[in-house]
Design a protein around this motif. Structure first.
Motif, short mmCIF file in Angstrom:
data_model
loop_
_atom_site.label_atom_id
_atom_site.label_comp_id
_atom_site.label_asym_id
_atom_site.label_seq_id
_atom_site.Cartn_x
_atom_site.Cartn_y
_atom_site.Cartn_z
N ILE A 18 15.86 -30.39 -68.62
CA ILE A 18 14.44 -30.48 -68.93
C ILE A 18 13.63 -29.97 -67.74
CG2 ILE A 18 12.54 -32.05 -69.52
CD1 ILE A 18 14.74 -33.96 -70.66
N TYR A 19 12.64 -29.12 -68.03
CA TYR A 19 11.82 -28.54 -66.98
C TYR A 19 10.35 -28.62 -67.36
CZ TYR A 19 16.10 -26.49 -65.04
OH TYR A 19 17.35 -26.31 -64.49
N ALA A 20 9.49 -28.72 -66.32
CA ALA A 20 8.04 -28.64 -66.50
C ALA A 20 7.51 -27.53 -65.62
CB ALA A 20 7.38 -29.97 -66.15
N ARG A 21 6.55 -26.78 -66.13
CA ARG A 21 5.99 -25.65 -65.39
C ARG A 21 4.90 -26.17 -64.45
NH1 ARG A 21 8.14 -20.91 -63.96
NH2 ARG A 21 6.55 -19.33 -63.55
N VAL A 22 4.90 -25.68 -63.20
CA VAL A 22 3.90 -26.11 -62.23
C VAL A 22 3.09 -24.90 -61.77
CG1 VAL A 22 5.27 -28.06 -61.44
CG2 VAL A 22 5.52 -25.87 -60.29
N SER A 82 -2.78 -27.41 -70.23
CA SER A 82 -1.84 -26.47 -69.59
C SER A 82 -0.52 -27.13 -69.20
CB SER A 82 -2.48 -25.83 -68.35
OG SER A 82 -3.64 -25.12 -68.71
N GLN A 83 -0.09 -28.13 -69.97
CA GLN A 83 1.21 -28.73 -69.72
C GLN A 83 2.27 -27.93 -70.49
OE1 GLN A 83 1.04 -33.35 -69.77
NE2 GLN A 83 -0.60 -32.66 -71.10
N ILE A 84 3.23 -27.38 -69.79
CA ILE A 84 4.31 -26.60 -70.39
C ILE A 84 5.64 -27.24 -69.99
CG2 ILE A 84 5.35 -24.33 -70.65
CD1 ILE A 84 2.42 -24.43 -71.56
N TRP A 85 6.39 -27.69 -70.97
CA TRP A 85 7.72 -28.25 -70.74
C TRP A 85 8.72 -27.42 -71.55
CZ3 TRP A 85 8.91 -33.66 -68.87
CH2 TRP A 85 7.85 -34.20 -68.13
N ALA A 86 9.98 -27.44 -71.13
CA ALA A 86 10.98 -26.62 -71.81
C ALA A 86 12.37 -27.24 -71.70
CB ALA A 86 11.00 -25.21 -71.22
N ASN A 122 -3.77 -18.07 -62.63
CA ASN A 122 -2.32 -17.88 -62.75
C ASN A 122 -1.84 -18.59 -64.01
OD1 ASN A 122 0.33 -17.29 -62.29
ND2 ASN A 122 0.59 -18.69 -60.56
N PRO A 123 -2.15 -18.04 -65.20
CA PRO A 123 -1.86 -18.75 -66.46
C PRO A 123 -0.38 -18.96 -66.74
CG PRO A 123 -2.59 -16.50 -66.89
CD PRO A 123 -2.82 -16.75 -65.43
N GLY A 124 0.50 -18.22 -66.05
CA GLY A 124 1.93 -18.41 -66.25
C GLY A 124 2.54 -19.40 -65.28
N GLY A 125 1.74 -19.92 -64.35
CA GLY A 125 2.26 -20.88 -63.39
C GLY A 125 3.09 -20.22 -62.30
N LYS A 126 3.66 -21.08 -61.42
CA LYS A 126 4.38 -20.57 -60.25
C LYS A 126 5.88 -20.81 -60.29
CE LYS A 126 0.40 -21.12 -57.16
NZ LYS A 126 -0.13 -21.82 -55.97
N SER A 127 6.31 -21.95 -60.84
CA SER A 127 7.75 -22.27 -60.80
C SER A 127 8.05 -23.38 -61.80
CB SER A 127 8.15 -22.71 -59.39
OG SER A 127 7.45 -23.89 -59.01
N TRP A 128 9.36 -23.65 -61.96
CA TRP A 128 9.82 -24.73 -62.82
C TRP A 128 10.20 -25.94 -61.97
CZ3 TRP A 128 8.89 -24.54 -67.78
CH2 TRP A 128 8.86 -23.31 -68.45
N HIS A 129 9.84 -27.12 -62.44
CA HIS A 129 10.24 -28.38 -61.82
C HIS A 129 11.20 -29.08 -62.76
CE1 HIS A 129 9.88 -32.28 -59.73
NE2 HIS A 129 9.83 -32.80 -60.95
#
Length: 325
Positions: free
Chosen positions: A233-237, A222-226, A243-250
């Motif tokens: 560069i962002y990673a999804r946390v 479940s590592q999502i980067w964009a 909660n398969p879509g995650g909460k926020s971008w880091h």
């Protein structure tokens, strides 16, 4: 976006042209690529340029059925093995966990390459393609239509046809367990978690309206980067089964235009075609964002890493390379 269109459709519109190139002194057979599928690379802080090699010729393509293959646990990374040239010319390439390759040419022609076989041209036309670790294949056409490959199995990795999925995307990334992530034409990230293909639907992220994204990578665990439209560069946390879509971008330091996530490893390339590897990514020890970027040798405009640390990519001349990290 609405629910999926479950009707089968014709293959995405095809482009003309072939994936051609030379094998030169650095080229290798697919047999050696798969034989090395347990090796690795080093990389560093995202920001500078690098050069790429070029040559030309043509390679014969013959359809070949994909053999039965057995999945194995991913090996531990070792030191970088150098870049190896693969015959052909593509603008985008990805591999599944077994090392089966999917790519698209500058004419949007689709190609597949399995163990011990040459490139096989697949009917249809896509401008971008993505393959999950298990071999689930998705792509985007020139009209931004979304397609999913049907019939892909361990013994028939090249599948049997295409089904059109609802929605318009500028980029798509196939992840684990049927999860798929995409970037819409208005640069919002969406995902589908209801299963593969026509099952499920596109879902917006909680708190949509954040960074405008142009490329996303759905990696293992479940590592999502964009990458954003500003090359940030962002990673999804906060991703979980509930909660398969995650909460926020880091936001992670650095700049890039293409990023790919593997097992505790992230690779990317910037506008100067310089390659970088994120050092220190360690999910088990609660360090999902790593510590710093390390520069990798070579220069690519598009890069992908599979769960077994096989890195594939293409340079500005559409030449194809791979190495292990």
């Amino acid at each position: 976006m609405g629910r999926v269109d479950t009707t089968k459709s014709a293959a995405p519109s095809t482009g003309t042209g072939t994936a051609t190139g030379t094998t030169g002194t650095a080229s290798a057979s697919l047999a050696s690529l798969h034989a090395l599928s347990t090796a690795t690379t080093t990389g560093a802080s995202a920001a500078s340029s690098s050069s790429s090699s070029s040559s030309s010729s043509s390679s014969t393509r013959s359809p070949s059925p994909s053999p039965v293959q057995t999945r194995v646990a991913p090996p531990k990374p070792r030191k970088t093995a150098g870049w190896v040239r693969v015959g052909g010319a593509l603008k985008c390439i990805e591999s599944d966990e077994l090392g089966n390759l999917w790519g698209v040419s500058s004419a949007d022609a689709i190609y597949f390459r399995s163990k011990y076989a040459d490139w096989t041209k697949i009917p249809g036309g896509l401008k971008q393609i993505s393959v999950s670790p298990s071999g689930d294949v998705w792509g985007i056409s020139a009209a931004l239509d979304v397609y999913h490959r049907t019939g892909c199995t361990a013994s028939e990795a090249q599948g049997s046809g295409w089904e059109k999925i609802d929605g318009k995307m500028i980029h798509v990334s196939a992840g684990e367990d049927g999860a798929v992530w995409g970037c819409t034409p208005d640069h919002q990230v969406v995902y589908r978690s209801g299963g593969q293909g026509a099952m499920g639907s596109w879902e917006p992220l909680v708190g949509s309206g954040g960074p405008e994204m142009c490329q996303v990578s759905a990696g293992p665990n479940s590592q999502i980067w964009a990458c954003s439209t500003s090359d940030d560069i962002y990673a999804r946390v906060g991703i979980s089964p509930e909660n398969p879509g995650g909460k926020s971008w880091h936001q992670v330091d650095g700049k890039c235009i293409w990023i790919s996530v593997g097992n505790d490893c992230v690779v990317c390339c910037n506008r100067a075609n310089a390659l970088w590897k994120r050092v220190g990514v360690d999910l088990m020890n609660n360090n999902p964002f790593g510590d710093r970027w390390e520069k990798m040798p070579g220069g690519l405009k598009q890069v992908h890493i599979n769960p077994n640390w096989l890195v594939t990519g293409v340079n500005q001349s559409d030449e194809i390379y791979y190495c292990h990290v």
